[in-house]
Design an enzyme around this catalytic site. Sequence first.
Site, PDB file in Angstrom:
ATOM      1  CE  LYS A  13     -13.092   2.590  -0.366  1.00  0.00           C
ATOM      2  NZ  LYS A  13     -12.523   2.079  -1.621  1.00  0.00           N
ATOM      3  NE  ARG A  88      -8.306  -2.141   0.324  1.00  0.00           N
ATOM      4  CZ  ARG A  88      -8.133  -0.832   0.214  1.00  0.00           C
ATOM      5  NH1 ARG A  88      -8.683  -0.024   1.087  1.00  0.00           N
ATOM      6  NH2 ARG A  88      -7.455  -0.344  -0.781  1.00  0.00           N
ATOM      7  NE  ARG A 127      -8.163   6.709  -7.320  1.00  0.00           N
ATOM      8  CZ  ARG A 127      -8.630   5.810  -6.493  1.00  0.00           C
ATOM      9  NH1 ARG A 127      -9.890   5.842  -6.116  1.00  0.00           N
ATOM     10  NH2 ARG A 127      -7.846   4.853  -6.047  1.00  0.00           N
ATOM     11  NE  ARG A 162      -3.895   6.245  -4.461  1.00  0.00           N
ATOM     12  CZ  ARG A 162      -4.861   5.538  -3.906  1.00  0.00           C
ATOM     13  NH1 ARG A 162      -5.965   6.132  -3.504  1.00  0.00           N
ATOM     14  NH2 ARG A 162      -4.733   4.245  -3.741  1.00  0.00           N
ATOM     15  NE  ARG A 174      -5.144   0.099  -5.379  1.00  0.00           N
ATOM     16  CZ  ARG A 174      -5.180   1.232  -6.096  1.00  0.00           C
ATOM     17  NH1 ARG A 174      -4.425   1.372  -7.165  1.00  0.00           N
ATOM     18  NH2 ARG A 174      -5.963   2.212  -5.737  1.00  0.00           N
TER      19      ARG A 174
HETATM   20  P1  AMP Z   1      -6.762   2.985  -0.792  1.00  0.00           P
HETATM   21  O1  AMP Z   1      -6.394   4.420  -0.726  1.00  0.00           O
HETATM   22  O2  AMP Z   1      -7.886   2.623   0.131  1.00  0.00           O
HETATM   23  O3  AMP Z   1      -6.988   2.500  -2.200  1.00  0.00           O
HETATM   24  O4  AMP Z   1      -5.476   2.151  -0.243  1.00  0.00           O
HETATM   25  C1  AMP Z   1      -4.231   2.232  -0.886  1.00  0.00           C
HETATM   26  C2  AMP Z   1      -3.333   1.095  -0.426  1.00  0.00           C
HETATM   27  O5  AMP Z   1      -3.123   1.170   0.999  1.00  0.00           O
HETATM   28  C3  AMP Z   1      -3.889  -0.313  -0.671  1.00  0.00           C
HETATM   29  O6  AMP Z   1      -3.668  -0.764  -1.994  1.00  0.00           O
HETATM   30  C4  AMP Z   1      -3.110  -1.110   0.366  1.00  0.00           C
HETATM   31  O7  AMP Z   1      -1.761  -1.320  -0.043  1.00  0.00           O
HETATM   32  C5  AMP Z   1      -3.066  -0.153   1.546  1.00  0.00           C
HETATM   33  N1  AMP Z   1      -4.246  -0.340   2.435  1.00  0.00           N
HETATM   34  C6  AMP Z   1      -5.301   0.500   2.577  1.00  0.00           C
HETATM   35  N2  AMP Z   1      -6.195   0.011   3.454  1.00  0.00           N
HETATM   36  C7  AMP Z   1      -5.681  -1.177   3.884  1.00  0.00           C
HETATM   37  C8  AMP Z   1      -6.142  -2.172   4.784  1.00  0.00           C
HETATM   38  N3  AMP Z   1      -7.316  -2.065   5.435  1.00  0.00           N
HETATM   39  N4  AMP Z   1      -5.358  -3.266   4.977  1.00  0.00           N
HETATM   40  C9  AMP Z   1      -4.183  -3.402   4.331  1.00  0.00           C
HETATM   41  N5  AMP Z   1      -3.697  -2.508   3.447  1.00  0.00           N
HETATM   42  C10 AMP Z   1      -4.433  -1.397   3.229  1.00  0.00           C
END
Ligand code: AMP
Length: 225
Positions: A13, A88, A127, A162, A174
Site C-alpha cells: 500500500k 480497517r 520490510r 517495525r 493483523r
Molecule cells: P499499519 O501501519 O497500517 O500496518 O498500522 C499499524 C497498526 O496501527 C495496526 O496494526 C493497528 O494497531 C493500528 N492501526 C492502524 N490503522 C488503524 C485503524 N484504522 N484502526 C485501528 N487501528 C489502526
Amino acid sequence: MRLILLGAPGAGKGTVAKQLTAIDGSVQISTGDILRAAVKGGTELGKQAKAYIDKGDLVPDDITIPMILDRLKEDDCKSGWLLDGFPRNKNQAVKLHEALKKENMKLDIVIEMELDRQIAKNRIMGRRLCVNDNNHPNNVYIDAIKPDGDKCRVCGGELSKRDDDQDEAAIDKRHNIYYDDKEGTLAAAYYFRDIADQEGIRYITLDGKAGVEEVADQLVKKLEA
Ligand code: AMP
C-alpha cells in the site's frame, strides 16, 4: 481526488500510495504513521495506542474514527486525500461514509490490493523502514526493492524494522483482521464495492503479487480506463 487504499499489511500500500499522491498531489493520510508518530512523541494518543499496536490489535474505533474525521477537516485535505490504513473494519467504513455524506463530500475511488495471505506475511517480515522517509520502499525479500546492503536503496539512510513486523503472532492477528470479510477490513472493502455503482465510486482491484513496476502499470491503466 478522494481515495481509499485497502490492502493487507504487506500488500504494498505504501508504495502505491506514493505513486498516487505523486500523480495528483493529494495528501496521504496513513493511520499507522499517525499512530506511530504519536507513540514516538509520547503523546496521550500514543500512550493509549501503543499496547494495541504492539499486539497487532486495532486501536479502538472511538479513538481512530474521530482522529481521522478531524484530520480530513484540515486545510491540506481540501484538494483531495488518500486514506491509507483506514477504514480497517466495517464500522469505520460506515462511519466514514456517513461523515462524508454529511459534509457533501464524494468519495472518488476505492482501491483494493489483492494478495495471498502467506505472501503478505513473508513480505512483512522482510520490510525495512528508512529513517528519512517511511515511504522509501525497502524489502529484503523483494528483488525490485532490496535495500542497498543495510542502507535505504533510495537515499542511503539507516534502516530499521517495525516491532510489530517481526512478531508472528501480531502479524497473524493483523491478517485475521484484514481477511475477515464479515466485520474486518475486507468487509469494509466490500461495503464500498457494494455501493460503488449507486454512488458513482470507482472500485479498482490491483494484483498485489506483481512487482512494484507492474503494479504501477496496472494502476495507471486502470485509472485511465
Ligand atoms: P499499519 O501501519 O497500517 O500496518 O498500522 C499499524 C497498526 O496501527 C495496526 O496494526 C493497528 O494497531 C493500528 N492501526 C492502524 N490503522 C488503524 C485503524 N484504522 N484502526 C485501528 N487501528 C489502526
